[in-house]
Scaffold this motif. Structure first.
Motif, mmCIF file in Angstrom:
data_model
loop_
_atom_site.group_PDB
_atom_site.id
_atom_site.type_symbol
_atom_site.label_atom_id
_atom_site.label_comp_id
_atom_site.label_asym_id
_atom_site.label_seq_id
_atom_site.Cartn_x
_atom_site.Cartn_y
_atom_site.Cartn_z
ATOM 1 N N LEU A 113 115.472 92.006 53.698
ATOM 2 C CA LEU A 113 115.160 90.594 53.460
ATOM 3 C C LEU A 113 114.264 90.060 54.570
ATOM 4 O O LEU A 113 113.227 89.447 54.301
ATOM 5 C CB LEU A 113 116.446 89.755 53.376
ATOM 6 C CG LEU A 113 116.223 88.239 53.310
ATOM 7 C CD1 LEU A 113 115.587 87.833 51.982
ATOM 8 C CD2 LEU A 113 117.539 87.489 53.527
ATOM 9 N N MET A 114 114.644 90.283 55.815
ATOM 10 C CA MET A 114 113.883 89.743 56.944
ATOM 11 C C MET A 114 112.484 90.358 57.015
ATOM 12 O O MET A 114 111.518 89.662 57.302
ATOM 13 C CB MET A 114 114.649 89.937 58.263
ATOM 14 C CG MET A 114 116.019 89.265 58.285
ATOM 15 S SD MET A 114 116.052 87.585 57.628
ATOM 16 C CE MET A 114 115.526 86.665 59.055
ATOM 17 N N THR A 115 112.382 91.644 56.727
ATOM 18 C CA THR A 115 111.073 92.310 56.703
ATOM 19 C C THR A 115 110.206 91.705 55.607
ATOM 20 O O THR A 115 109.038 91.382 55.825
ATOM 21 C CB THR A 115 111.238 93.834 56.495
ATOM 22 O OG1 THR A 115 112.015 94.344 57.574
ATOM 23 C CG2 THR A 115 109.899 94.540 56.425
ATOM 24 N N PHE A 116 110.800 91.540 54.428
ATOM 25 C CA PHE A 116 110.068 90.942 53.309
ATOM 26 C C PHE A 116 109.591 89.531 53.665
ATOM 27 O O PHE A 116 108.425 89.184 53.461
ATOM 28 C CB PHE A 116 110.945 90.917 52.052
ATOM 29 C CG PHE A 116 110.396 90.050 50.962
ATOM 30 C CD1 PHE A 116 109.251 90.420 50.265
ATOM 31 C CD2 PHE A 116 111.007 88.850 50.628
ATOM 32 C CE1 PHE A 116 108.731 89.610 49.268
ATOM 33 C CE2 PHE A 116 110.491 88.041 49.637
ATOM 34 C CZ PHE A 116 109.347 88.421 48.947
ATOM 35 N N LEU A 117 110.498 88.709 54.196
ATOM 36 C CA LEU A 117 110.139 87.324 54.531
ATOM 37 C C LEU A 117 109.039 87.268 55.598
ATOM 38 O O LEU A 117 108.196 86.379 55.566
ATOM 39 C CB LEU A 117 111.369 86.536 54.984
ATOM 40 C CG LEU A 117 112.432 86.293 53.906
ATOM 41 C CD1 LEU A 117 113.637 85.583 54.501
ATOM 42 C CD2 LEU A 117 111.865 85.518 52.718
ATOM 43 N N SER A 118 109.048 88.231 56.499
ATOM 44 C CA SER A 118 108.034 88.249 57.565
ATOM 45 C C SER A 118 106.630 88.561 57.025
ATOM 46 O O SER A 118 105.639 88.326 57.699
ATOM 47 C CB SER A 118 108.412 89.243 58.667
ATOM 48 O OG SER A 118 108.223 90.573 58.217
ATOM 49 N N THR A 119 106.556 89.078 55.797
ATOM 50 C CA THR A 119 105.254 89.391 55.202
ATOM 51 C C THR A 119 104.617 88.183 54.524
ATOM 52 O O THR A 119 103.460 88.242 54.126
ATOM 53 C CB THR A 119 105.359 90.530 54.157
ATOM 54 O OG1 THR A 119 106.116 90.052 53.041
ATOM 55 C CG2 THR A 119 105.978 91.779 54.741
ATOM 56 N N ILE A 120 105.383 87.103 54.381
ATOM 57 C CA ILE A 120 104.858 85.908 53.711
ATOM 58 C C ILE A 120 104.034 85.120 54.722
ATOM 59 O O ILE A 120 104.574 84.554 55.668
ATOM 60 C CB ILE A 120 106.000 85.052 53.117
ATOM 61 C CG1 ILE A 120 106.815 85.886 52.114
ATOM 62 C CG2 ILE A 120 105.430 83.794 52.447
ATOM 63 C CD1 ILE A 120 108.096 85.238 51.660
#
Length: 167
Positions: A113-120
């Motif tokens: 989740l945190m990795t995904f959110l950091s890509t936004i």
């Protein structure tokens, strides 16, 4: 993502891990009744919800429609007098789990989740796009993120009740 949301995700997850880390295998997998989940199943459900939320947010980001959607009172999920049927996709396995196994699954789903959110790149887009949520209907993407920790808080209360029952 705001610092408040980040802190809430972190704090709620830490509270969950604290609540389950010292449980025995039997306590973790004991079901209060046949139609109720064990603590292990509640935790597995949380892993599945987190993974499904990532997919929903990713799908929502790809949508072209950028019309502002109505903000919902997502904190109402904390009201446990209102029962919510889990969609099939986030129903937990019936098989028993080891506590450490679930802690690793929780850790893995949170990292994703945190990795995904950091890509936004522009988080403001999360308020502009929405995806249909099983309990709230059309929901802005930033509220999907908020719901992850609110939903987890709801289930931490459920875990406390299960603990009272199995002790």
């Amino acid at each position: 993502m705001s610092k408040l949301v980040n802190d809430n995700l972190y704090e709620t997850r830490n509270n969950l891990i604290e609540d389950i880390a010292s449980l025995s295998y039997a306590q973790f997998n004991n079901r209060p009744s046949m139609n109720k989940w064990s603590i292990a199943q509640v935790c597995h459900h949380l892993v599945l919800v987190e993974k499904a939320s990532i997919k929903a947010i990713a799908w929502g980001l790809k949508e072209i429609d950028r019309s502002q959607k109505e903000r919902k009172k997502v904190h109402l999920i904390l009201d446990r007098t209102k029962k919510i049927q889990a969609p099939k996709i986030v129903e937990p396995d019936g098989e028993p789990f080891e506590v450490q196994q679930i802690i690793e699954l929780l850790s893995d789903s949170r990292k994703k989740l945190m990795t995904f959110l950091s890509t936004i790149e522009y988080t403001s887009i999360l308020t502009e796009k929405s995806v249909n949520h099983p309990a709230f209907g059309e929901l802005p993407l930033d509220q999907w993120i908020e719901l992850i920790y609110l939903h987890e808080q709801r289930h931490i209360e459920q875990i406390k009740e299960i603990k009272l029952f199995i002790d």
